[in-house]
Design a protein around this motif. Structure first.
Motif, mmCIF file in Angstrom:
data_model
loop_
_atom_site.group_PDB
_atom_site.id
_atom_site.type_symbol
_atom_site.label_atom_id
_atom_site.label_comp_id
_atom_site.label_asym_id
_atom_site.label_seq_id
_atom_site.Cartn_x
_atom_site.Cartn_y
_atom_site.Cartn_z
ATOM 1 N N THR A 157 8.710 -2.205 3.162
ATOM 2 C CA THR A 157 7.720 -1.538 2.402
ATOM 3 C C THR A 157 7.987 -1.319 0.924
ATOM 4 O O THR A 157 7.111 -1.621 -0.035
ATOM 5 C CB THR A 157 7.195 -0.323 3.262
ATOM 6 N N CYS A 158 9.282 -0.634 0.739
ATOM 7 C CA CYS A 158 9.415 -0.600 -0.562
ATOM 8 C C CYS A 158 9.590 -1.786 -1.719
ATOM 9 O O CYS A 158 9.396 -1.713 -2.677
ATOM 10 C CB CYS A 158 10.669 0.589 -0.777
ATOM 11 N N LYS A 159 10.165 -2.773 -0.903
ATOM 12 C CA LYS A 159 10.445 -3.927 -1.638
ATOM 13 C C LYS A 159 8.932 -4.472 -1.965
ATOM 14 O O LYS A 159 8.916 -4.741 -3.407
ATOM 15 C CB LYS A 159 10.850 -4.908 -0.713
ATOM 16 N N ASN A 160 7.940 -4.320 -1.188
ATOM 17 C CA ASN A 160 6.394 -4.750 -1.774
ATOM 18 C C ASN A 160 5.967 -3.694 -2.428
ATOM 19 O O ASN A 160 5.317 -4.202 -3.645
ATOM 20 C CB ASN A 160 5.808 -4.853 -0.680
ATOM 21 N N LEU A 161 6.254 -2.503 -2.467
ATOM 22 C CA LEU A 161 5.654 -1.503 -3.251
ATOM 23 C C LEU A 161 6.296 -1.533 -4.743
ATOM 24 O O LEU A 161 5.559 -1.537 -5.855
ATOM 25 C CB LEU A 161 6.066 -0.245 -2.932
ATOM 26 N N THR A 162 7.448 -1.894 -4.841
ATOM 27 C CA THR A 162 8.101 -2.385 -6.139
ATOM 28 C C THR A 162 7.479 -3.075 -6.773
ATOM 29 O O THR A 162 7.271 -3.085 -8.028
ATOM 30 C CB THR A 162 9.869 -2.365 -6.026
ATOM 31 N N THR A 163 7.286 -4.422 -6.150
ATOM 32 C CA THR A 163 6.601 -5.603 -6.815
ATOM 33 C C THR A 163 5.232 -5.270 -7.306
ATOM 34 O O THR A 163 4.888 -5.591 -8.430
ATOM 35 C CB THR A 163 6.423 -6.671 -5.831
ATOM 36 N N GLN A 164 4.551 -4.618 -6.376
ATOM 37 C CA GLN A 164 3.227 -4.076 -6.838
ATOM 38 C C GLN A 164 2.990 -3.142 -8.122
ATOM 39 O O GLN A 164 2.378 -3.505 -8.903
ATOM 40 C CB GLN A 164 2.492 -3.364 -5.649
ATOM 41 N N ILE A 165 3.795 -2.253 -8.089
ATOM 42 C CA ILE A 165 4.045 -1.203 -9.103
ATOM 43 C C ILE A 165 4.448 -1.726 -10.562
ATOM 44 O O ILE A 165 3.740 -1.746 -11.505
ATOM 45 C CB ILE A 165 5.115 -0.152 -8.756
#
Length: 103
Positions: free
Chosen positions: A24-32
């Motif tokens: 989840t944090c991998k995707n969230l990092t990219t989105q942010i």
């Protein structure tokens, strides 16, 4: 920070109840990262002379310390940066935006 402003998606409202999960944090990092980069470029406008670089790190918070450092060639007269930090019981997040002036 000086000269670059961004409404950080790292603000507590976005991560307040988040639990650390590597996927989840991998995707969230990219989105942010993409959101902040788009916001900063929009704020600077089309006729700016800045190369925008965005770094976002999210990690598990187990009560340990964490240190984030970076190095680059820097002209303090022209180059700018902004940073934001957030943590809750489960995770920590650090976001840095560099605006490197080029001619």
């Amino acid at each position: 920070s000086s000269g670059i402003n961004a409404e950080w998606p790292l603000r507590p409202g976005h991560l307040l109840d988040s639990k650390y999960n590597s996927d989840t944090c991998k995707n969230l990092t990219t989105q942010i990262t993409e959101t902040v980069k788009t916001q900063v470029k929009a704020e600077l406008g089309n006729n700016n002379r800045f190369k925008v670089v965005v770094l976002v790190m999210i990690g598990a918070n187990f009560g340990q310390g964490a240190r984030v450092a970076s190095r680059c060639l820097w002209y303090p007269q022209y180059d700018r940066f902004a940073q934001y930090e957030y943590h809750n019981e489960s995770l920590f997040a650090v976001g840095i935006v560099y605006g490197v002036y080029y001619e």
